[in-house]
Design an enzyme around this catalytic site. Structure first.
Site, PDB file in Angstrom:
ATOM      1  N   HIS A  94       1.055  -1.168   0.039  1.00  0.00           N
ATOM      2  CA  HIS A  94       0.031  -0.027   0.015  1.00  0.00           C
ATOM      3  C   HIS A  94       0.831   1.246  -0.133  1.00  0.00           C
ATOM      4  O   HIS A  94       1.531   1.549   0.744  1.00  0.00           O
ATOM      5  CB  HIS A  94      -0.896   0.124   1.369  1.00  0.00           C
ATOM      6  N   ALA A 134      -1.831  -5.879   7.290  1.00  0.00           N
ATOM      7  CA  ALA A 134      -0.548  -5.270   7.316  1.00  0.00           C
ATOM      8  C   ALA A 134      -0.768  -3.838   6.766  1.00  0.00           C
ATOM      9  O   ALA A 134      -0.745  -3.810   5.464  1.00  0.00           O
ATOM     10  CB  ALA A 134       0.657  -5.993   7.053  1.00  0.00           C
ATOM     11  N   VAL A 136       1.790  -1.799   5.688  1.00  0.00           N
ATOM     12  CA  VAL A 136       2.440  -2.017   4.621  1.00  0.00           C
ATOM     13  C   VAL A 136       2.161  -2.900   3.130  1.00  0.00           C
ATOM     14  O   VAL A 136       2.995  -2.923   2.208  1.00  0.00           O
ATOM     15  CB  VAL A 136       4.282  -2.224   4.939  1.00  0.00           C
ATOM     16  N   GLU A 137       1.418  -3.637   3.660  1.00  0.00           N
ATOM     17  CA  GLU A 137       0.751  -4.611   2.583  1.00  0.00           C
ATOM     18  C   GLU A 137      -0.525  -4.257   2.048  1.00  0.00           C
ATOM     19  O   GLU A 137      -0.725  -3.124   1.185  1.00  0.00           O
ATOM     20  CB  GLU A 137       0.885  -6.044   2.952  1.00  0.00           C
ATOM     21  N   MET A 138      -1.554  -4.775   2.479  1.00  0.00           N
ATOM     22  CA  MET A 138      -2.964  -4.529   1.770  1.00  0.00           C
ATOM     23  C   MET A 138      -3.746  -3.402   2.479  1.00  0.00           C
ATOM     24  O   MET A 138      -4.865  -3.042   2.223  1.00  0.00           O
ATOM     25  CB  MET A 138      -3.497  -5.819   1.699  1.00  0.00           C
TER      26      MET A 138
END
Lengths: 347, 347
Positions: A94, A134, A136-138
């Site tokens: 993201h 997360a 930093v992910e989705m």
């Protein structure tokens, strides 16, 4: 009589050829240490794989609407067309944020003792819930995921079919259950090494067999064994010699972050080496792009030995035989938004 | 005799029922204005679709290594599982940059008069080269793409097969040619409206037929006609009434940017309405998420009429019949990197 004759022939053949005898020994040793990748997914207690659940799991795996941005799906970082990884040092999520670790492959991941580099998820179901949330992910959250899925009539219908008899089948946990059964089908059987383990001695060339022998003799197989040639246990990275700081960054203490136990500092789950040729770059830091380099680093860091180029080359030749038949996946048609489906959040 | 009798029955039936007569007229009128989506891709002069070229095109379409970051493929913004779009207002590309316009669907795009909202690419081949190089999209350049593809032995082999007899088959243009032939297979035939156009009057409900009649009577079909129910010509957005600034931002002058002709200010290619239900949000700005709202805006902006809720609802019911059978695509297994393959550039 026939049996006796066969035995005699067998013995004579063995005596005639030291190489053949050695090869036979090698195969037996290998069969004791490794197992071929099976053709069928294992069965989960309490999470039976039905056709509806498998179909749902595949849809969810490819659906970017599990992410806040509607841009990132499981397949973004665990690309089934790229050996189940993403060819990034560490995954990008993201807001184009760079994550902390290299994406482990989803292929055959069901055979790992636990999921993530530090084993913090005990199985694929638990794993599936991590990246969705997360930041930093989705960068999503369970409530918003469920709101999204419930707003899409076709998803409600297939959740109901996949989890029959449940009053409220569209849940975050059921999302993860469906993804788990789909991911468990992402297996890569029938690679040269699988055929070798199943009895076909000619499935590996002489050089590949020498690589296999080195792999076992030098001690690689101590951590990298079983179906996944790894993935089965936790080991300190840098047993003998600390790898360069870039390769093992000081801040990432691995399993210590999960257990808070001093002996778990810089301990990681040994990665599976299945399809390793397809999934550079290597190590949790993703700092090494060449497999022969990674092999040499493992020699010095874990075993305290210096592998020469010839040895490293043979081991790489063996590792290349761990590439199996990649999974066939028909791209799922995803059900359309309804007017109440939450829109993408890019911030 | 039999024929005569049939005619008599037919006339009697028509006379019996004004509705049936009207329906028949409606079907004939529709058949004159629209065409069903064919099952097979059109043939390109000078770019024959061979099995090797189609396979290559599919691989390239799904390969994120066409982007500098190795994160964005054609399928990222033109997702074959999401009606060929991305459910974003405007697409998001390299560095999480928001692009200037909503992604047009790739499905049936081969039947558009030209590509992009402003028609700046004359065909799919030319279109394919755009996003790869756009700094807000894939941010790559032809030289680096060719370097990447040439570094991957399996790509060299399949380019050689797809473009036989060429001395240097791995080129940026051939990449685009292969993508074009693959994209031309992404068709959605056999939707209810296609079946209606082919003679099955019952393929549309009474309400859907009323929507179709309104669509033609009110003048929507003046711009939205042909196979793609649109996509065939250029028209000013805001003929009668300028849409709200958010919906038609002042800075995006549309085709004027291509032709630099005053009369092309705020002129856009009429979008195809095929599968329009699957591809919110709407307009080049992507500012409208609901189809009935988009229909009402079109009424006032283009036709100078105020459609009431009932009329807009019927037109939407008709538009929903434009959703056809979505393409079946087996996810391609992409060939692995070699040690010389350029790594991802995230900056």
């Amino acid at each position: 009589m026939v049996l006796e004759r066969l035995i005699v022939v067998g013995v004579a053949f063995s005596m005639m050829s030291g190489v053949a005898l050695g090869a036979d020994d090698l195969q037996k040793r290998a069969q004791g240490m490794f197992k071929p990748v099976p053709h069928a997914a294992p069965v989960f207690k309490g999470n039976k794989a039905t056709p509806a659940k498998l179909q749902l799991g595949k849809m969810l795996y490819f659906d970017p609407r599990l992410s806040a941005s509607n841009l990132i799906s499981c397949n973004t970082c665990h690309n089934v067309g790229l050996g189940g990884g993403d060819l990034q040092e560490t995954s990008v999520g993201h807001g184009w944020q760079k994550g902390p670790r290299n994406a482990p492959t989803v292929l055959n991941a069901v055979f790992n003792v636990a999921q993530f580099w530090d084993g913090r998820a005990k199985d694929l179901m638990e794993q599936a819930k991590g990246p969705v949330q997360a930041s930093v992910e989705m960068n999503n959250n369970p409530q918003r995921v469920v709101e999204t899925l419930k707003s899409i009539p076709e998803y409600v219908a297939i959740f109901t079919k996949a989890f029959p008899g449940q009053k409220d089948p569209v849940t975050f946990d059921n999302m993860a259950r469906a993804i788990e059964v789909f991911e468990a089908t992402l297996l890569t059987p029938d690679g040269p090494f699988d055929r070798y383990l199943k009895g076909d001695r000619k499935a590996l060339t002489a050089k590949e067999q020498e690589g296999l022998r080195l792999f076992m003799d030098k001690g690689c197989g101590a951590c990298h064994n079983g179906v996944n040639v790894g993935g089965g246990g936790y080991f300190p990275f840098g047993v003998v010699e600390k790898p360069a700081g870039e390769i093992r960054p000081v801040a990432d203490t691995g399993r210590f972050k999960v257990t808070h136990t001093a002996s778990d500092e810089y301990v990681f789950r040994a990665p599976s080496l299945r399809n390793v040729d397809l999934t550079p770059p290597y190590f949790h830091s993703g700092k090494v792009w060449k497999l022969d380099e990674a092999v040499a680093i493992m020699g010095s860091a874990q075993l305290g030995i210096k592998l020469n180029n010839d040895e490293a080359g043979k081991i790489v030749a063996f590792l290349d035989t761990l590439t199996g038949r990649q999974p066939k996946v028909e791209y799922p048609i995803l059900p359309p938004n309804s007017p109440t489906t939450p829109q993408s959040l890019l911030q």
